[in-house]
Design an enzyme around this catalytic site. Structure first.
Site, PDB file in Angstrom:
ATOM      1  N   CYS A   1       0.810  -1.222   0.000  1.00 29.13           N
ATOM      2  CA  CYS A   1       0.000   0.000   0.000  1.00 29.13           C
ATOM      3  C   CYS A   1       0.841   1.268   0.000  1.00 29.13           C
ATOM      4  CB  CYS A   1      -0.967  -0.017   1.184  1.00 29.13           C
ATOM      5  SG  CYS A   1      -2.156  -1.355   1.028  1.00 29.13           S
TER       6      CYS A   1
ATOM      7  N   HIS B   1      -3.518   7.116   1.854  1.00 25.49           N
ATOM      8  CA  HIS B   1      -3.849   5.784   1.364  1.00 25.49           C
ATOM      9  C   HIS B   1      -5.222   5.411   1.921  1.00 25.49           C
ATOM     10  CE1 HIS B   1      -3.888   1.644   0.407  1.00 25.49           C
ATOM     11  NE2 HIS B   1      -3.787   1.255   1.657  1.00 25.49           N
TER      12      HIS B   1
ATOM     13  N   ASN C   1      -9.996  -0.547  -0.961  1.00 28.20           N
ATOM     14  CA  ASN C   1      -8.542  -0.423  -0.897  1.00 28.20           C
ATOM     15  C   ASN C   1      -7.949  -0.945  -2.204  1.00 28.20           C
ATOM     16  OD1 ASN C   1      -5.821  -0.569  -0.360  1.00 28.20           O
ATOM     17  ND2 ASN C   1      -6.052  -1.526   1.666  1.00 28.20           N
TER      18      ASN C   1
HETATM   19  O1  UT7 Z   1      -3.864  -1.258   3.418  1.00 31.92           O
HETATM   20  C1  UT7 Z   1      -2.828  -1.875   4.064  1.00 31.92           C
HETATM   21  C2  UT7 Z   1      -2.897  -1.837   5.546  1.00 31.92           C
HETATM   22  N1  UT7 Z   1      -4.129  -2.374   6.030  1.00 31.92           N
HETATM   23  C3  UT7 Z   1      -4.852  -1.672   6.899  1.00 31.92           C
HETATM   24  O2  UT7 Z   1      -4.512  -0.554   7.218  1.00 31.92           O
HETATM   25  C4  UT7 Z   1      -6.077  -2.331   7.490  1.00 31.92           C
HETATM   26  C5  UT7 Z   1      -6.092  -2.185   8.984  1.00 31.92           C
HETATM   27  N2  UT7 Z   1      -7.190  -2.862   9.644  1.00 31.92           N
HETATM   28  C6  UT7 Z   1      -8.498  -2.503   9.483  1.00 31.92           C
HETATM   29  O3  UT7 Z   1      -8.813  -1.637   8.685  1.00 31.92           O
HETATM   30  C7  UT7 Z   1      -9.516  -3.160  10.357  1.00 31.92           C
HETATM   31  O4  UT7 Z   1      -8.859  -3.903  11.350  1.00 31.92           O
HETATM   32  C8  UT7 Z   1     -10.513  -4.089   9.596  1.00 31.92           C
HETATM   33  C9  UT7 Z   1     -11.472  -3.240   8.774  1.00 31.92           C
HETATM   34  C10 UT7 Z   1      -9.766  -5.054   8.716  1.00 31.92           C
HETATM   35  C11 UT7 Z   1     -11.345  -4.868  10.617  1.00 31.92           C
HETATM   36  O5  UT7 Z   1     -12.037  -3.974  11.474  1.00 31.92           O
HETATM   37  P1  UT7 Z   1     -11.950  -4.164  13.060  1.00 31.92           P
HETATM   38  O6  UT7 Z   1     -12.840  -3.158  13.645  1.00 31.92           O
HETATM   39  O7  UT7 Z   1     -10.508  -4.126  13.458  1.00 31.92           O
HETATM   40  O8  UT7 Z   1     -12.580  -5.583  13.257  1.00 31.92           O
HETATM   41  P2  UT7 Z   1     -11.919  -6.854  13.943  1.00 31.92           P
HETATM   42  O9  UT7 Z   1     -10.945  -7.471  13.017  1.00 31.92           O
HETATM   43  O10 UT7 Z   1     -11.477  -6.465  15.319  1.00 31.92           O
HETATM   44  O11 UT7 Z   1     -13.201  -7.756  14.083  1.00 31.92           O
HETATM   45  C12 UT7 Z   1     -14.279  -7.409  14.955  1.00 31.92           C
HETATM   46  C13 UT7 Z   1     -15.368  -8.410  14.721  1.00 31.92           C
HETATM   47  C14 UT7 Z   1     -14.871  -9.859  14.757  1.00 31.92           C
HETATM   48  O12 UT7 Z   1     -15.857 -10.648  15.355  1.00 31.92           O
HETATM   49  P3  UT7 Z   1     -15.683 -11.169  16.856  1.00 31.92           P
HETATM   50  O13 UT7 Z   1     -14.401 -11.951  16.860  1.00 31.92           O
HETATM   51  O14 UT7 Z   1     -15.622  -9.925  17.685  1.00 31.92           O
HETATM   52  O15 UT7 Z   1     -16.906 -11.985  17.056  1.00 31.92           O
HETATM   53  C15 UT7 Z   1     -14.772 -10.227  13.297  1.00 31.92           C
HETATM   54  O16 UT7 Z   1     -14.915 -11.589  13.071  1.00 31.92           O
HETATM   55  O17 UT7 Z   1     -15.945  -8.224  13.429  1.00 31.92           O
HETATM   56  C16 UT7 Z   1     -15.930  -9.459  12.726  1.00 31.92           C
HETATM   57  N3  UT7 Z   1     -15.793  -9.210  11.300  1.00 31.92           N
HETATM   58  C17 UT7 Z   1     -16.848  -8.954  10.507  1.00 31.92           C
HETATM   59  N4  UT7 Z   1     -18.162  -8.869  10.761  1.00 31.92           N
HETATM   60  C18 UT7 Z   1     -18.970  -8.600   9.731  1.00 31.92           C
HETATM   61  C19 UT7 Z   1     -14.674  -9.177  10.556  1.00 31.92           C
HETATM   62  N5  UT7 Z   1     -14.970  -8.924   9.273  1.00 31.92           N
HETATM   63  C20 UT7 Z   1     -16.317  -8.800   9.225  1.00 31.92           C
HETATM   64  C21 UT7 Z   1     -17.215  -8.522   8.179  1.00 31.92           C
HETATM   65  N6  UT7 Z   1     -18.526  -8.425   8.472  1.00 31.92           N
HETATM   66  N7  UT7 Z   1     -16.807  -8.340   6.913  1.00 31.92           N
END
Ligand code: UT7
Length: 333
Positions: free
Chosen positions: A116, A257, A287
């Site tokens: 990225c 980004h 992204n």
């Molecule tokens: O571009 C290169 C660098 N990358 C980044 O900068 C990305 C950085 N990370 C992020 O943007 C975020 O961490 C994400 C958007 C990927 C995820 O968001 P989050 O708020 O950090 O969610 P999480 O991974 O902490 O997940 C929270 C919950 C989980 O469920 P439990 O374990 O709490 O029951 C996930 O399983 O949300 C769940 N979850 C979803 N739920 C509905 C994860 N993906 C989804 C989804 N729909 N698509």
């Protein structure tokens, strides 16, 4: 003889967005997710999918779009740098395929892999070639077909990414207060386990086992990456601003980004920049990895929102880890 000092400035821009739209509803049908979660956690509403063609095709379309706006001919291009993590093939480099597709018969080129942060790394690399005085026309293109490495059964990652390409033309200027004025770039390979594609390289060559174990797809520990990205991008953007004696009022736009709207908002807050001065396209394209920043520049320029002399802060964070920020003075009327 003392040679003249040169800066690299952007003199033309171009983009390519595939037609096929994957909206949040599409993902509601294939994985357990919903529009509300995706929009509130990421800011994404739609992304694009390249159905007929590869990364080199998108890059070539973006460069041809750029060339339409200039009198520059393909054979005048000296260098093509393709920032990508989704090359058409391991080798030859995507830059070779692009060179052939656009008829840049006098150019040499190479691919640059910084995920990225790819566009920022390639922009600095291209600028250095211009500053050396040796090359006059350098194309930097960010092109990624992220759908080709997305696992459409993994809701953690498949909703995040889209396909696109966007290109800039760098040319020299003797005005050292124009174009790319400063960059701060970093890598930290200790972040390799949080965001990667495990197989297909020399570490884990392709095998039935790597395919069965889904090792040819994007893997991301979202929470871990979020934590470092949100601090990394905000700190580096603030640092490049301060290093160049810029106050938030001096900045026309933050060009971040586009990985997550929450990371973008945190960066803008740290810099004291209001929302109307932040370039955003994540809602439309998701992204697009190396394409996000030049896409923002191209669309905002074409919408008449950029004027010559505008101070821009470009910022990125990605796999590696890689991250950085740049101070760019916009140079197209
Ligand atoms: O571009 C290169 C660098 N990358 C980044 O900068 C990305 C950085 N990370 C992020 O943007 C975020 O961490 C994400 C958007 C990927 C995820 O968001 P989050 O708020 O950090 O969610 P999480 O991974 O902490 O997940 C929270 C919950 C989980 O469920 P439990 O374990 O709490 O029951 C996930 O399983 O949300 C769940 N979850 C979803 N739920 C509905 C994860 N993906 C989804 C989804 N729909 N698509």
């Amino acid at each position: 003889m003392q040679s003249t000092k040169l800066n690299a400035q952007i003199t033309a821009v171009g983009m390519y967005i595939p037609e096929k739209i994957l909206d949040n509803k599409y993902f509601e049908e294939i994985v357990e997710t919903n529009d509300e979660w995706i929009v509130s956690r990421t800011g994404i509403k739609e992304r694009r999918k390249m159905e007929n063609g590869a990364t080199s095709d998108m890059a070539a379309y973006a460069i041809l779009d750029l060339l339409k706006s200039t009198s520059v001919k393909p054979e005048e291009i000296d260098v093509i740098i393709v920032a990508t993590v989704t090359p058409d093939m391991f080798f030859p480099a995507t830059a070779c395929l692009v060179q052939d597709k656009i008829g840049a018969k006098n150019a040499w080129g190479f691919d640059l892999s910084a995920a990225c942060s790819g566009f920022l790394f390639a922009l600095q690399t291209g600028a250095s070639l211009i500053e050396s005085g040796r090359y006059k026309k350098v194309i930097v293109v960010g092109s990624d077909k992220m759908t080709s490495i997305s696992d459409y059964t993994d809701r953690n990652t498949c909703i995040l990414f889209g396909d696109a390409a966007s290109a800039v033309l760098l040319e020299p200027t003797e005005d050292l207060n124009m174009g790319l004025i400063d960059t701060l770039l970093f890598t930290d390979g200790s972040g390799k386990d949080a965001l990667n594609m495990k197989a297909g390289g020399s570490l884990n060559p392709a095998s039935h086992e790597t395919v069965d174990n889904k090792m040819h797809y994007i893997y991301q520990d979202g929470k871990a990456v979020f934590k470092v990205a949100v601090k990394g991008m905000a700190d580096i953007s603030y640092e490049v601003m301060k290093k160049n004696n810029l106050e938030s009022d001096d900045v026309a736009y933050l060009v971040p980004h586009q990985a997550n709207l929450r990371i973008i908002d945190a960066t803008a807050n740290r810099m004291g920049i209001s929302k109307d001065k932040v370039m955003i396209n994540i809602h439309k394209y998701g992204n697009t990895t190396a394409a996000t920043i030049p896409l923002c520049l191209t669309e905002y320029y074409r919408d008449g929102k950029l004027k010559k002399g505008d101070n821009l802060i470009l910022a990125a964070f990605g796999a590696g880890y890689t991250w950085g920020a740049a101070y760019l003075k916009w140079s197209i009327d």
